[in-house]
Enzyme design. Structure first.
Site, PDB file in Angstrom:
ATOM      1  N   ASP A 158       0.906  -1.215  -0.004  1.00 58.11           N
ATOM      2  CA  ASP A 158       0.172  -0.106  -0.146  1.00 58.11           C
ATOM      3  C   ASP A 158       0.930   1.154  -0.107  1.00 58.11           C
ATOM      4  O   ASP A 158       2.026   1.169   0.332  1.00 58.11           O
ATOM      5  CB  ASP A 158      -0.931  -0.089   1.316  1.00 58.11           C
ATOM      6  CG  ASP A 158      -1.678   1.305   1.442  1.00 58.11           C
ATOM      7  OD1 ASP A 158      -2.428   1.602   0.347  1.00 58.11           O
ATOM      8  OD2 ASP A 158      -1.598   1.889   2.606  1.00 58.11           O
ATOM      9  N   ASP A 160      -0.388   5.218   0.946  1.00 60.65           N
ATOM     10  CA  ASP A 160      -0.627   6.041   1.924  1.00 60.65           C
ATOM     11  C   ASP A 160      -0.665   5.662   3.078  1.00 60.65           C
ATOM     12  O   ASP A 160      -1.272   4.583   3.761  1.00 60.65           O
ATOM     13  CB  ASP A 160      -1.851   6.649   1.633  1.00 60.65           C
ATOM     14  CG  ASP A 160      -1.971   7.588   0.314  1.00 60.65           C
ATOM     15  OD1 ASP A 160      -2.969   8.446   0.125  1.00 60.65           O
ATOM     16  OD2 ASP A 160      -1.656   7.308  -0.740  1.00 60.65           O
TER      17      ASP A 160
END
Length: 369
Positions: A158, A160
């Site tokens: 991922d 963010d």
């Protein structure tokens, strides 16, 4: 100025470690066969009387090969003997036999011990028991199959709040004066209280008119997560392919790949522009949780990998599907829901701590350059 502490290595059966009431800083523990080698630093009386001791030993060049079905790794910012004692009592109470222990890190601010366990256990229940003990002793306790203690061939990340220490869409909203409104939607989505696709469309609509020029300025200011560069650089040196799988934007993921992090692949959401500004619309397909998982599976298939060679790293609810796909699913500084549902989690250290779950010690990591 107090007296200088005494540093000694004690040789004793593993079970005997729990029998002293004294507490002190723990430097290392190595165990195989009949006797443990326990490195301690203490003032005053020795924690163990009439026990063979010697000076502290240098770190091992390589950890022992993993031969057991399960491993538990303890990661502590400043490990103490009392934490180790609690953990050994926990193993004994659950009838998990400790066959070997390696010290993967023995710094002043980081002690990492890997315990090889011969046990029959149900993973979900055992993981939750480890999480409860971790809170009690203020350390991370990571349970994983012994077979997963190896360097992966493919790692999906991922972006963010995982590779960067920010939620980009929230940062854009702050600049436009709607920060609190958008951040509340983001937080609810990351906690799993809102469908990611719906929340994404709502947030994008609020950002209509944001200029592309300001996006370029923001990209250069995004802070990397602690340990991100170290982890990705180590994985590249080890031959592991890496991918960003993000519900954020290719605009920023591409910048990270181009300027800051050694990443091989990028999959994220595309921003829609008109006359140099965001339209507020979205371009399908939206990269949500299930698409992250599908993309990681697709990459593994294209590379001819079985899922035992694949790991994923994330922090939010929309990462849970991919975290449960491969050999390891590591939640980094996760939301509470994700901590409970992810197979593994690290809360007290940066991303580079994941390297210990791949079976590496500090000396091996340093040699990667």
């Amino acid at each position: 100025m107090g007296d200088q502490p005494t540093s000694q290595e004690f040789h004793l059966p593993l079970a005997q470690i729990t029998q002293t009431p004294l507490d002190c800083p723990l430097r290392y523990l190595d165990f195989s066969g009949d006797y443990a080698h326990l490195g301690l630093e203490y003032h005053g009386a020795a924690p163990f009387e009439d026990i063979t001791s010697c000076e502290l030993a240098p770190p091992a060049r390589e950890p022992a090969a993993v031969t057991t079905p399960w491993c538990v790794t303890m990661l502590a910012p400043a490990a103490r003997l009392a934490q180790l004692q609690e953990l050994l009592r926990f193993f004994a109470a659950h009838d998990w036999s400790v066959r070997a222990v390696d010290t993967l890190a023995q710094r002043r601010d980081r002690t990492v011990l890997r315990f090889q366990l011969d046990a029959e256990l149900e993973f979900a229940a055992a993981k939750h028991a480890c999480l409860q003990l971790a809170e009690k002793i203020d350390a991370d306790l990571v349970l994983q199959p012994g077979s997963s203690q190896r360097v992966p061939a493919l790692a999906g990340f991922d972006m963010d709040s995982t590779l960067i220490d920010a939620e980009v869409i929230d940062e854009l909203a702050k600049i436009t004066g709607i920060g609190e409104q958008v951040a509340a939607i983001t937080e609810a989505a990351m906690r799993g209280e809102l469908d990611f696709r719906q929340s994404f469309k709502k947030r994008m609509a609020l950002l209509r008119g944001f200029s592309e020029q300001r996006l370029a300025e923001i990209a250069t200011q995004l802070p990397l997560k602690e340990g991100a560069k170290e982890l990705l650089s180590a994985l590249r040196a080890l031959g592991c392919k890496t991918a960003i799988l993000s519900g954020g934007f290719t605009y920023f993921a591409d910048y990270l790949q181009r300027e800051q992090l050694p990443v091989d692949f990028v999959h994220a959401n595309q921003l829609e522009f008109e006359h140099g500004a965001l339209t507020g619309g979205v371009i399908e397909p939206i990269v949500d949780g299930m698409r992250k998982r599908a993309l990681l599976q697709q990459m593994a298939d294209q590379m001819g990998l079985d899922l035992g060679q694949v790991v994923a790293v994330g922090d939010g609810a929309n990462d849970i599907p991919m975290l449960n796909l491969g050999a390891l699913g590591i939640a980094i500084h996760p939301k509470p829901k994700v901590r409970l549902e992810a197979p593994q989690s690290i809360e007290r250290f940066g991303l580079d701590a994941a390297l210990y779950l791949f079976g590496l010690n500090d000396r091996q990591i340093e040699e990667l350059g």
